[in-house]
Design a protein around this motif. Structure first.
Motif, PDB file in Angstrom:
ATOM      1  N   ARG A 128       0.850  -1.191   0.000  1.00 59.51           N
ATOM      2  CA  ARG A 128       0.000   0.000   0.000  1.00 59.51           C
ATOM      3  C   ARG A 128       0.884   1.238   0.000  1.00 59.51           C
ATOM      4  O   ARG A 128       1.950   1.242   0.625  1.00 59.51           O
ATOM      5  N   PRO A 129       0.448   2.283  -0.663  1.00 58.60           N
ATOM      6  CA  PRO A 129       1.246   3.514  -0.600  1.00 58.60           C
ATOM      7  C   PRO A 129       1.206   4.079   0.816  1.00 58.60           C
ATOM      8  O   PRO A 129       0.195   3.980   1.512  1.00 58.60           O
ATOM      9  N   SER A 130       2.333   4.627   1.257  1.00 58.61           N
ATOM     10  CA  SER A 130       2.370   5.177   2.608  1.00 58.61           C
ATOM     11  C   SER A 130       1.568   6.472   2.656  1.00 58.61           C
ATOM     12  O   SER A 130       1.533   7.230   1.679  1.00 58.61           O
ATOM     13  N   PRO A 131       0.922   6.742   3.785  1.00 58.85           N
ATOM     14  CA  PRO A 131       0.123   7.958   3.893  1.00 58.85           C
ATOM     15  C   PRO A 131       1.026   9.200   3.893  1.00 58.85           C
ATOM     16  O   PRO A 131       2.180   9.144   4.292  1.00 58.85           O
ATOM     17  N   ILE A 132       0.485  10.297   3.440  1.00 61.36           N
ATOM     18  CA  ILE A 132       1.221  11.562   3.429  1.00 61.36           C
ATOM     19  C   ILE A 132       1.134  12.180   4.811  1.00 61.36           C
ATOM     20  O   ILE A 132       0.061  12.299   5.396  1.00 61.36           O
ATOM     21  N   VAL A 133       2.270  12.562   5.357  1.00 61.44           N
ATOM     22  CA  VAL A 133       2.319  13.191   6.669  1.00 61.44           C
ATOM     23  C   VAL A 133       2.755  14.637   6.478  1.00 61.44           C
ATOM     24  O   VAL A 133       3.800  14.896   5.900  1.00 61.44           O
ATOM     25  N   ARG A 134       1.934  15.568   6.937  1.00 61.58           N
ATOM     26  CA  ARG A 134       2.277  16.980   6.826  1.00 61.58           C
ATOM     27  C   ARG A 134       2.932  17.442   8.116  1.00 61.58           C
ATOM     28  O   ARG A 134       2.355  17.328   9.177  1.00 61.58           O
TER      29      ARG A 134
END
Length: 90
Positions: free
Chosen positions: A6-12
């Protein structure tokens, strides 16, 4: 079962433009201990004896942010005792 990752989630790490950053109104004893670089036990002792301004609310100590920073700004550095200032007669 699929083996694709799965693509890793974007962390802002930076708030979005126009976002309002709200600073806390109070600190916990643990947060103040980290800010001052003290142990949790030492910080609790300073809170209990009134050295660090705090308010007990229910079963918790809360340190008002503005009072804490005003207190911290008023603390002056004490020179470290070297043993030469005390105990000698001149």
């Amino acid at each position: 079962m699929s083996t694709t990752a799965r693509p890793s989630p974007i962390v802002r790490l930076v708030p979005r433009t126009g976002a309002v950053v709200v600073e806390p109104v109070t600190y916990t004893v643990r947060e103040v201990a980290k800010l001052l670089g003290l142990s949790l036990g030492s910080t609790y002792a300073l809170v209990r004896d009134g050295t660090i301004p705090a308010t007990r609310l229910g079963g918790r100590w809360l340190i008002p942010r503005t009072r804490f920073h005003a207190w911290l700004d008023g603390v002056t550095e004490q020179p470290a005792a070297t043993g030469t200032e005390h105990g000698r007669r001149h």
